[in-house]
Enzyme design. Structure first.
Site, PDB file in Angstrom:
ATOM      1  N   ARG B 137      32.918  84.586  -0.587  1.00 42.01           N
ATOM      2  CA  ARG B 137      31.902  84.006  -1.476  1.00 42.01           C
ATOM      3  C   ARG B 137      32.261  84.132  -2.949  1.00 42.01           C
ATOM      4  O   ARG B 137      31.379  84.221  -3.812  1.00 42.01           O
ATOM      5  CB  ARG B 137      30.526  84.630  -1.222  1.00 42.01           C
ATOM      6  CG  ARG B 137      30.011  84.415   0.195  1.00 42.01           C
ATOM      7  CD  ARG B 137      28.530  84.707   0.321  1.00 42.01           C
ATOM      8  NE  ARG B 137      28.118  84.686   1.718  1.00 42.01           N
ATOM      9  CZ  ARG B 137      28.103  85.763   2.487  1.00 42.01           C
ATOM     10  NH1 ARG B 137      28.439  86.936   2.006  1.00 42.01           N
ATOM     11  NH2 ARG B 137      27.727  85.665   3.748  1.00 42.01           N
ATOM     12  N   LYS B 242      36.015  69.850 -24.655  1.00 47.82           N
ATOM     13  CA  LYS B 242      35.398  69.925 -23.331  1.00 47.82           C
ATOM     14  C   LYS B 242      34.607  71.220 -23.190  1.00 47.82           C
ATOM     15  O   LYS B 242      33.506  71.229 -22.625  1.00 47.82           O
ATOM     16  CB  LYS B 242      36.455  69.822 -22.223  1.00 47.82           C
ATOM     17  CG  LYS B 242      35.801  69.785 -20.844  1.00 47.82           C
ATOM     18  CD  LYS B 242      36.679  69.249 -19.746  1.00 47.82           C
ATOM     19  CE  LYS B 242      35.907  69.224 -18.431  1.00 47.82           C
ATOM     20  NZ  LYS B 242      36.714  68.805 -17.305  1.00 47.82           N
ATOM     21  N   HIS B 263      35.148  56.526 -17.047  1.00 45.78           N
ATOM     22  CA  HIS B 263      35.391  56.948 -15.672  1.00 45.78           C
ATOM     23  C   HIS B 263      34.667  56.100 -14.626  1.00 45.78           C
ATOM     24  O   HIS B 263      35.103  56.026 -13.488  1.00 45.78           O
ATOM     25  CB  HIS B 263      35.032  58.428 -15.495  1.00 45.78           C
ATOM     26  CG  HIS B 263      36.102  59.350 -16.010  1.00 45.78           C
ATOM     27  ND1 HIS B 263      36.501  59.344 -17.336  1.00 45.78           N
ATOM     28  CD2 HIS B 263      36.886  60.280 -15.383  1.00 45.78           C
ATOM     29  CE1 HIS B 263      37.467  60.258 -17.494  1.00 45.78           C
ATOM     30  NE2 HIS B 263      37.719  60.825 -16.337  1.00 45.78           N
TER      31      HIS B 263
END
Lengths: 384, 384
Positions: B137, B242, B263
């Site tokens: 996990r 970004k 995109h």
């Protein structure tokens, strides 16, 4: 946690229901607990995710028993849904079912704001939760746990996952549900053995941190089994206890480890019988494991004999096993159990970590347990 | 973002390197950018995760070119590691490679505190990141991106994932790395076509929110391609741009959508050529898509013709395609492209969402775009 654990009652969807709030900031959610919640599940889901389309996942057994009632309530609330049925049993928690489930959720054309629903026990909850976490990097997720174990354990805390050939639950995600609906009437369809196995986790919450709750269980366990309102209270207090721990430690770095009381020994026993559920189911392993944790704590001088006996008496009263000798068939030698424990995922950098206890409700994390002492203890227990 | 995007220079591991901090609370991490970082990667990793054991994942191509230098630096830093090699190419981002990679990471017996390293481009980064998120996990994850595209795009933001038969990147997780090491010297081993494709994303950061950066690129792009220090600056400013967007919107609910400039059209074109990279690679699709987004914005009266021409000129100067006619072979009709756009995961409840722009550095999210207008526009563009 203790006394404040008693969940608030609220009027919901036309019946009394306990609500436990799991407080995780923007990932907070409610666990609603009550008899007959399935009939009003649609309205409850619609109030949390208005207009959502749903993909409902159930195994064949639960689908046969409960799917009609559940989808009826979804229809009544005007919720569009598709149904995905998976095979029953632990072997469903595998990569190929994970792939199939992800594909079917995508085929159902759910968009952001829609949700995946797990209607079932721990297997369906774990698999479905992991798929919900992964599809589009995280779909909303709703749990409708149908076993006592799932209601008090896997429905709280956000752990999801599947098994790998290297071990159980080794692949997964933390993914919190948006809502959990625990219908305690559904539990009447469980076998006594399965109900008892879930009850081991209920008792665990008392033993690990809430002496009052353990005492309450000693008095009220028959009513919990019988399905009176004490059952809702036991489920609610258990969920609250776990919610308190999880809220303090969502990613399991510290206190959350307390929830593993009885689980290190228990997992080793489950593994030792190759997870053959005819011989041992998880809750039975936890029951024996909790007993061993108390006996080992007593051995280390942390606990008096009377307390150990009191724990043994209650677990025995409800019909849970407390000794390794109660497991049908041969067990491997203590050395093999130690190897399993050493490989357990809770081992950190070679040191043995155990949950030990100083009294009822007084469990603690001990990171420096001497493997030689554990081995001696196990040898004696397996011989006894 | 804008002017402050210029990353701080710092003395690191014996050479100058730019460091961009991605600010995500307890999941914050550094992106270190510089020529020759591979040689000191071991020391950098050891400083972030002291004593960690590593599973290094690379595809066959990158393994052949760079694995020896990388593992040499790990050895120099005393970091134990195992190596897992996967096949090159987009088809590696599949369930079966995900399963195999998870199994191999577990077989490497990593414990908590150990880490999985992606040494490669976007495919290896996406697949490895998803596996790192899922094993136990969530294992610690380190990225050593080896393409320009991976350095400026996929190494920032924590998106990981694989493809499903229903589409690309539909299965995955948000999993932030603990460290990103972007060695700009490695980019000298890329083909010009691959470098250019990555550059499309660099130009995107200027176009979506930083007019100064776009102007700087118009002046300095040759030096970026040639590998002078301007290349580090371009990578650093792109990562910072970004990082700023991601820090404001980690889970992509709002502003992060701006990163999709170009995109929607670009993905539709990639899909229309069945992701045949001989015809169109992602960055080329983005370049044409950005051009279409500007032309469509102009059509809607949002943008003047001069700005559109300026964008076209720069993309053409660096050798990127700007028209659908530059894609070799036949394209499907506009109606088919519209169907693909409508099925795109960025569609929310039937409404078309596009990133449009009012000028260089002034992109914005428009959620109510009329499909009929898009269709007419595409018909004309495909005919032209």
């Amino acid at each position: 946690m203790a006394d404040t654990a008693l969940a608030d009652a609220e009027k919901g969807s036309g019946q009394d229901a306990n609500v436990v709030r799991v407080d995780l900031g923007e990932r907070s959610y409610d666990i609603k607990i009550g008899r007959g919640l399935l009939a009003t599940a649609g309205a409850d889901i619609a109030s949390v995710l208005p207009g959502a389309r749903l993909a409902v996942v159930a195994d064949e057994t639960v689908a046969r028993l409960h799917l009609r009632d559940f989808t009826k309530s979804l229809n009544a609330a005007g919720l569009e849904h598709s149904v995905i049925v998976v095979p029953p049993g632990e072997s469903t928690k595998c990569f190929s079912e994970f792939e199939r489930l992800c594909d079917e959720i995508l085929a159902a054309k759910l968009e952001r704001g829609d949700a995946v629903v797990a209607l079932g026990g721990g297997v369906v909850g774990d698999l479905t939760g992991f798929a919900a976490s992964a599809v589009r990097r995280g779909m909303a997720f709703i749990q409708v746990p149908t076993t006592l174990l799932a209601q008090v354990d896997s429905s709280v805390g956000g752990k999801t996952g599947i098994n790998s050939r290297h071990g159980k639950n080794l692949i997964g995600a933390f993914h919190q549900p948006a809502l959990v609906l625990a219908d305690t009437a559904i539990l009447d369809t469980l076998s006594l053995r399965e109900f008892r196995a879930g009850y081991a986790e209920v008792a665990k919450y008392g033993l690990l941190g809430d002496a009052d709750f353990f005492a309450w269980l000693e008095t009220n366990w028959q009513a919990v089994f019988a399905g009176s309102s004490e059952r809702e209270e036991a489920v609610a207090r258990s969920c609250q206890a776990k919610a308190d721990v999880v809220a303090a430690d969502e990613r399991e770095s510290g206190r959350r480890a307390l929830l593993n009381l009885g689980h290190t020994f228990g997992h080793a026993l489950e593994s030792a019988v190759s997870y053959e559920t005819e011989r041992l189911v998880h809750g039975e392993g936890v029951s024996i494991g909790m007993m061993l944790a108390h006996e080992f704590s007593e051995r280390l001088g942390l606990l008096d004999e009377e307390t150990t006996m009191r724990v043994r008496r209650h677990l025995t009263d409800v019909g849970l096993p407390v000794r390794t000798g109660e497991i049908p068939g041969q067990l491997p030698p203590a050395e093999t159990l130690m190897d399993i424990i050493a490989q357990d995922k809770k081992v950190s950098r070679g040191a043995l970590t155990f949950i030990l206890t100083r009294g009822i409700g007084e469990a603690f994390v001990e990171k420096g347990v001497d493997p030689a002492q554990v081995l001696d203890f196990l040898k004696e227990k397996l011989a006894g």
